[in-house]
Design a protein around this motif. Structure first.
Motif, PDB file in Angstrom:
ATOM      1  N   GLN A  67     -21.203 -74.605  26.880  1.00  0.00           N
ATOM      2  CA  GLN A  67     -21.704 -73.888  28.078  1.00  0.00           C
ATOM      3  C   GLN A  67     -22.414 -74.678  29.195  1.00  0.00           C
ATOM      4  N   ILE A  68     -23.052 -75.667  28.698  1.00  0.00           N
ATOM      5  CA  ILE A  68     -23.882 -76.444  29.589  1.00  0.00           C
ATOM      6  C   ILE A  68     -22.770 -77.244  30.577  1.00  0.00           C
ATOM      7  N   GLU A  74     -22.487 -76.974  34.284  1.00  0.00           N
ATOM      8  CA  GLU A  74     -22.468 -77.811  35.246  1.00  0.00           C
ATOM      9  C   GLU A  74     -21.252 -77.938  36.462  1.00  0.00           C
ATOM     10  N   ASP A  75     -20.157 -77.677  35.797  1.00  0.00           N
ATOM     11  CA  ASP A  75     -18.791 -77.754  36.780  1.00  0.00           C
ATOM     12  C   ASP A  75     -19.197 -76.395  37.691  1.00  0.00           C
ATOM     13  N   LEU A  76     -19.946 -75.408  37.348  1.00  0.00           N
ATOM     14  CA  LEU A  76     -19.908 -74.234  38.149  1.00  0.00           C
ATOM     15  C   LEU A  76     -20.898 -74.566  39.448  1.00  0.00           C
ATOM     16  N   ALA A  77     -22.172 -75.248  38.817  1.00  0.00           N
ATOM     17  CA  ALA A  77     -22.889 -75.842  39.896  1.00  0.00           C
ATOM     18  C   ALA A  77     -22.406 -76.706  40.980  1.00  0.00           C
ATOM     19  N   LYS A  78     -21.474 -77.962  40.402  1.00  0.00           N
ATOM     20  CA  LYS A  78     -20.981 -78.428  41.357  1.00  0.00           C
ATOM     21  C   LYS A  78     -20.006 -77.649  42.411  1.00  0.00           C
ATOM     22  N   ARG A  79     -19.215 -76.489  41.939  1.00  0.00           N
ATOM     23  CA  ARG A  79     -18.654 -75.996  42.966  1.00  0.00           C
ATOM     24  C   ARG A  79     -19.305 -74.954  43.802  1.00  0.00           C
ATOM     25  N   ALA A  80     -20.529 -74.756  43.344  1.00  0.00           N
ATOM     26  CA  ALA A  80     -21.283 -73.901  43.955  1.00  0.00           C
ATOM     27  C   ALA A  80     -22.318 -74.751  44.959  1.00  0.00           C
ATOM     28  N   LEU A 124     -24.837 -76.587  44.097  1.00  0.00           N
ATOM     29  CA  LEU A 124     -26.128 -76.559  43.005  1.00  0.00           C
ATOM     30  C   LEU A 124     -26.222 -77.841  42.410  1.00  0.00           C
ATOM     31  N   ASP A 125     -27.396 -78.444  42.504  1.00  0.00           N
ATOM     32  CA  ASP A 125     -27.658 -79.658  41.710  1.00  0.00           C
ATOM     33  C   ASP A 125     -27.327 -79.345  40.146  1.00  0.00           C
ATOM     34  N   PRO A 126     -26.348 -80.003  39.850  1.00  0.00           N
ATOM     35  CA  PRO A 126     -25.867 -79.788  38.171  1.00  0.00           C
ATOM     36  C   PRO A 126     -26.956 -80.125  37.371  1.00  0.00           C
ATOM     37  N   GLU A 127     -27.859 -81.045  37.450  1.00  0.00           N
ATOM     38  CA  GLU A 127     -28.932 -81.513  36.660  1.00  0.00           C
ATOM     39  C   GLU A 127     -30.052 -80.173  36.699  1.00  0.00           C
ATOM     40  N   PHE A 128     -30.385 -79.614  37.917  1.00  0.00           N
ATOM     41  CA  PHE A 128     -30.892 -78.303  37.667  1.00  0.00           C
ATOM     42  C   PHE A 128     -30.468 -77.181  36.907  1.00  0.00           C
ATOM     43  N   ALA A 129     -28.976 -77.027  37.111  1.00  0.00           N
ATOM     44  CA  ALA A 129     -28.418 -76.086  36.577  1.00  0.00           C
ATOM     45  C   ALA A 129     -28.286 -76.248  35.037  1.00  0.00           C
ATOM     46  N   LYS A 130     -28.201 -77.459  34.725  1.00  0.00           N
ATOM     47  CA  LYS A 130     -28.302 -77.876  33.293  1.00  0.00           C
ATOM     48  C   LYS A 130     -29.690 -77.719  32.500  1.00  0.00           C
ATOM     49  N   GLU A 131     -30.650 -77.982  33.038  1.00  0.00           N
ATOM     50  CA  GLU A 131     -31.764 -77.781  32.791  1.00  0.00           C
ATOM     51  C   GLU A 131     -32.436 -76.237  32.752  1.00  0.00           C
ATOM     52  N   PHE A 132     -31.828 -75.420  33.654  1.00  0.00           N
ATOM     53  CA  PHE A 132     -32.063 -74.174  33.510  1.00  0.00           C
ATOM     54  C   PHE A 132     -31.296 -73.424  32.485  1.00  0.00           C
ATOM     55  N   LEU A 133     -30.205 -73.936  32.175  1.00  0.00           N
ATOM     56  CA  LEU A 133     -29.285 -73.139  31.010  1.00  0.00           C
ATOM     57  C   LEU A 133     -30.038 -73.823  29.849  1.00  0.00           C
ATOM     58  N   LYS A 134     -30.620 -75.016  29.566  1.00  0.00           N
ATOM     59  CA  LYS A 134     -31.292 -75.389  28.482  1.00  0.00           C
ATOM     60  C   LYS A 134     -32.327 -74.599  28.221  1.00  0.00           C
ATOM     61  N   PHE A 135     -33.217 -74.313  29.062  1.00  0.00           N
ATOM     62  CA  PHE A 135     -34.294 -73.517  29.089  1.00  0.00           C
ATOM     63  C   PHE A 135     -33.980 -71.960  28.572  1.00  0.00           C
ATOM     64  N   ILE A 136     -33.062 -71.284  29.187  1.00  0.00           N
ATOM     65  CA  ILE A 136     -32.423 -70.206  28.748  1.00  0.00           C
ATOM     66  C   ILE A 136     -32.199 -70.252  27.265  1.00  0.00           C
ATOM     67  N   ILE A 137     -31.237 -71.221  27.058  1.00  0.00           N
ATOM     68  CA  ILE A 137     -30.757 -71.374  25.541  1.00  0.00           C
ATOM     69  C   ILE A 137     -32.035 -71.578  24.668  1.00  0.00           C
ATOM     70  N   GLN A 138     -32.818 -72.250  24.778  1.00  0.00           N
ATOM     71  CA  GLN A 138     -34.010 -72.520  23.898  1.00  0.00           C
ATOM     72  C   GLN A 138     -34.876 -71.102  23.850  1.00  0.00           C
ATOM     73  N   GLU A 139     -34.816 -70.361  24.938  1.00  0.00           N
ATOM     74  CA  GLU A 139     -35.565 -68.977  24.721  1.00  0.00           C
ATOM     75  C   GLU A 139     -34.656 -68.298  23.619  1.00  0.00           C
ATOM     76  N   VAL A 140     -33.461 -68.170  23.958  1.00  0.00           N
ATOM     77  CA  VAL A 140     -32.386 -67.171  23.244  1.00  0.00           C
ATOM     78  C   VAL A 140     -32.563 -67.803  21.833  1.00  0.00           C
ATOM     79  N   ILE A 141     -32.589 -69.125  21.440  1.00  0.00           N
ATOM     80  CA  ILE A 141     -32.547 -69.459  20.092  1.00  0.00           C
ATOM     81  C   ILE A 141     -34.078 -69.103  19.276  1.00  0.00           C
ATOM     82  N   HIS A 142     -35.070 -69.130  20.154  1.00  0.00           N
ATOM     83  CA  HIS A 142     -36.299 -68.665  19.844  1.00  0.00           C
ATOM     84  C   HIS A 142     -36.050 -67.220  19.377  1.00  0.00           C
TER      85      HIS A 142
END
Length: 99
Positions: free
Chosen positions: A60-61, A65-71, A73-91
């Motif tokens: 998913q990450i 990142e690929d979607l972010a590049k095509r949009a 959008l900074d892929p590193e930002f997108a990756k960190e954003f998704l990691k934050f969401i994933i952490q919340e989901v796992i919680h």
């Protein structure tokens, strides 16, 4: 305020209105996403499955990142954003396991 400033103020207002609409879309989209991840968490808990799936998370990450590049959008930002969401989901999934 001169004419140039008035026009700039109007353009600024239009951008801000668009930003406000997009913020609402983001919030409602996240709400919908979390409805599904909550259902996944309950399903995993009912069937004694682990709360996280590291292989899927990596895919998913990379996908985001690929979607972010095509949009453009900074892929590193997108990756960190998704990691934050994933952490919340796992919680949330862990909370379901504890019930």
């Amino acid at each position: 305020m001169n004419e140039t400033q008035k026009r700039a103020a109007e353009v600024l207002k239009e951008h801000r209105e668009s930003i406000d609409r997009l913020d609402a879309i983001l919030v409602y989209t996240l709400g919908e996403r979390f409805k599904h991840t909550q259902a996944v968490g309950k399903l995993k808990a009912e069937h004694n499955l682990p709360p996280s799936d590291p292989a899927r998370e990596e895919k998913q990450i990379a996908r985001l990142e690929d979607l972010a590049k095509r949009a453009d959008l900074d892929p590193e930002f997108a990756k960190e954003f998704l990691k934050f969401i994933i952490q919340e989901v796992i919680h949330h999934h862990v909370k379901h396991q504890d019930c």
